[in-house]
Design a protein around this motif. Structure first.
Motif, short mmCIF file in Angstrom:
data_model
loop_
_atom_site.label_atom_id
_atom_site.label_comp_id
_atom_site.label_asym_id
_atom_site.label_seq_id
_atom_site.Cartn_x
_atom_site.Cartn_y
_atom_site.Cartn_z
N ASN A 241 0.68 -1.02 -0.02
CA ASN A 241 0.10 0.09 0.08
C ASN A 241 0.95 1.07 0.05
OD1 ASN A 241 -3.14 0.40 -0.06
ND2 ASN A 241 -2.90 1.55 1.36
N LEU A 242 2.09 1.29 0.77
CA LEU A 242 2.75 2.51 0.78
C LEU A 242 3.50 2.52 -0.51
CD1 LEU A 242 4.01 4.74 2.40
CD2 LEU A 242 5.69 3.36 3.28
N LYS A 243 3.91 1.46 -0.91
CA LYS A 243 4.60 1.59 -2.41
C LYS A 243 3.71 2.18 -3.41
CE LYS A 243 7.51 -1.18 -5.61
NZ LYS A 243 8.14 -2.49 -5.67
N ARG A 244 2.36 1.79 -3.47
CA ARG A 244 1.69 2.64 -4.33
C ARG A 244 1.42 3.76 -4.03
NH1 ARG A 244 -4.96 1.22 -4.83
NH2 ARG A 244 -5.37 2.53 -6.61
N ILE A 245 1.30 4.26 -2.92
CA ILE A 245 1.15 5.65 -2.63
C ILE A 245 2.38 6.46 -3.06
CG2 ILE A 245 1.07 7.30 -0.45
CD1 ILE A 245 -0.47 5.22 0.96
N ILE A 246 3.49 6.08 -2.69
CA ILE A 246 4.72 6.74 -3.10
C ILE A 246 4.72 6.93 -4.75
CG2 ILE A 246 7.09 6.55 -3.22
CD1 ILE A 246 7.19 5.24 -0.38
N GLU A 247 4.49 5.77 -5.51
CA GLU A 247 4.36 5.68 -6.98
C GLU A 247 3.47 7.07 -7.38
OE1 GLU A 247 3.44 1.82 -7.91
OE2 GLU A 247 5.60 1.04 -7.76
N LYS A 248 2.53 7.40 -6.72
CA LYS A 248 1.46 8.32 -7.34
C LYS A 248 1.92 9.88 -6.64
CE LYS A 248 -3.33 9.74 -7.62
NZ LYS A 248 -4.99 9.40 -7.10
N LEU A 249 2.67 9.96 -5.68
CA LEU A 249 3.23 11.17 -5.23
C LEU A 249 4.02 11.93 -6.39
CD1 LEU A 249 3.97 10.37 -1.53
CD2 LEU A 249 1.97 11.74 -2.33
N PRO A 250 3.83 13.35 -6.06
CA PRO A 250 4.75 14.13 -7.24
C PRO A 250 6.08 13.99 -6.81
CG PRO A 250 3.42 15.49 -5.58
CD PRO A 250 2.97 14.10 -5.38
N GLN A 251 7.05 14.10 -7.86
CA GLN A 251 8.22 14.06 -7.54
C GLN A 251 8.93 14.80 -6.47
OE1 GLN A 251 10.63 14.80 -10.90
NE2 GLN A 251 12.51 13.65 -10.42
N GLN A 252 8.42 15.96 -6.24
CA GLN A 252 8.88 17.01 -5.05
C GLN A 252 8.73 16.21 -3.95
OE1 GLN A 252 7.03 20.95 -5.18
NE2 GLN A 252 8.39 21.73 -3.54
N ALA A 253 7.63 15.50 -3.83
CA ALA A 253 7.44 14.74 -2.31
C ALA A 253 8.48 13.76 -2.18
CB ALA A 253 6.34 14.65 -2.19
#
Length: 290
Positions: A9-21
């Motif tokens: 779930n965390l991996k999926r969240i990170i993949e969607k976050l903007p690069q700046q984050a």
């Protein structure tokens, strides 16, 4: 424990976050796993056969004081701006919402024969097999994430003061360093299916395992899955006299959406000084300094 579900779930969240984050974060699988399971670390503090953990920080962090703890962590990050800490904040948020939703979902499915740890291990086994073709009954989580068991200085800096302010706990470094060693041993040696371990775990449960500690018979992953747990046909079930018909896939989606929404609120505050949603989430008045 839904160890692998936290990771996915965390991996999926990170993949969607903007690069700046995420651009300054270590996004290796090992570090994402470490961040995703960080909130569970206190569960491993004691591996003593008889001694209990009198601190139980994992329970405290998961309690109704979670938002207070998260607020203090977010303030620590805002002041220090240590990019290594950001993924661990994401991990706490992901863990909280996923555990809350999964626990509610499983509450209608727990029985004497199918206890909580039995069901969560089944889900972990199933999703790991589906996502990575990885058999947890034959290979360990440690083997998959050999560098995912480190308690770092940045992790301690993130939670040290929040633990003092919210829970009056001062010994974070010693407590979690010890817990991480035990966690590494657990995932390296205890979870792989083995007939000799099965027998020894059974005797441990009978002779030593007092009330309140996880049953050792559920340490090992089984290579069997009862697909009824997935509720693929969306059959109705009761939780606190309310009827739901979620499949487990929908529970995962719900948890992902809720966690991602909170992470966006925090990121707007961290990176753009937009505190409107941040204040609303933490119930902070407009004229109150943050």
């Amino acid at each position: 424990m839904i160890t692998m579900l936290y990771y996915y779930n965390l991996k999926r969240i990170i993949e969607k976050l903007p690069q700046q984050a995420t651009k300054s974060s270590d996004l290796s699988d090992d570090n994402v796993f470490n961040a995703a399971t960080f909130p569970d670390l206190g569960r491993f503090y004691t591996q003593n056969l008889l001694k209990k953990d009198k601190y139980k920080l994992h329970y405290k962090i998961e309690s109704d004081k979670f938002n207070e703890f998260l607020f203090e962590c977010s303030q620590t990050f805002k002041k220090q701006a240590n990019p290594e800490q950001l993924i661990y904040i994401y991990g706490f948020i992901n863990h909280y919402y996923l555990k809350k939703n999964v626990d509610e979902y499983l509450s209608a499915r727990i029985s004497r024969k199918k206890q909580y740890d039995y069901l969560t291990n089944m889900l972990d086994f199933y999703y790991t097999k589906i996502n990575d073709s990885y058999d947890l009954s034959k290979k360990t989580i440690y083997h998959k994430f050999p560098n995912g068991f480190n308690y770092t200085e940045s992790m301690d800096d993130l939670i040290h003061n929040p633990l003092i302010k919210v829970f009056s706990f001062f010994g974070s470094n010693e407590y979690f360093t010890k817990a991480m060693k035990h966690k590494k041993t657990y995932y390296k040696s205890f979870t792989k299916k083995n007939i000799f371990k099965k027998i020894s775990f059974k005797f441990y449960d009978i002779i030593f395992n007092h009330k309140g500690k996880p049953k050792a018979k559920f340490y090992s992953y089984k290579n069997k899955v009862d697909t009824k747990i997935l509720n693929l046909q969306n059959k109705p079930y009761l939780v606190d006299d309310k009827t739901y018909n979620y499949s487990f896939k929908q529970i995962m989606e719900k948890s992902y959406v809720e966690a991602y929404d909170v992470i966006k609120k925090l990121n707007n505050f961290f990176f753009f000084d937009d505190d409107k949603e941040y204040r609303k989430y933490f119930n902070i008045k407009k004229d109150q300094k943050i």
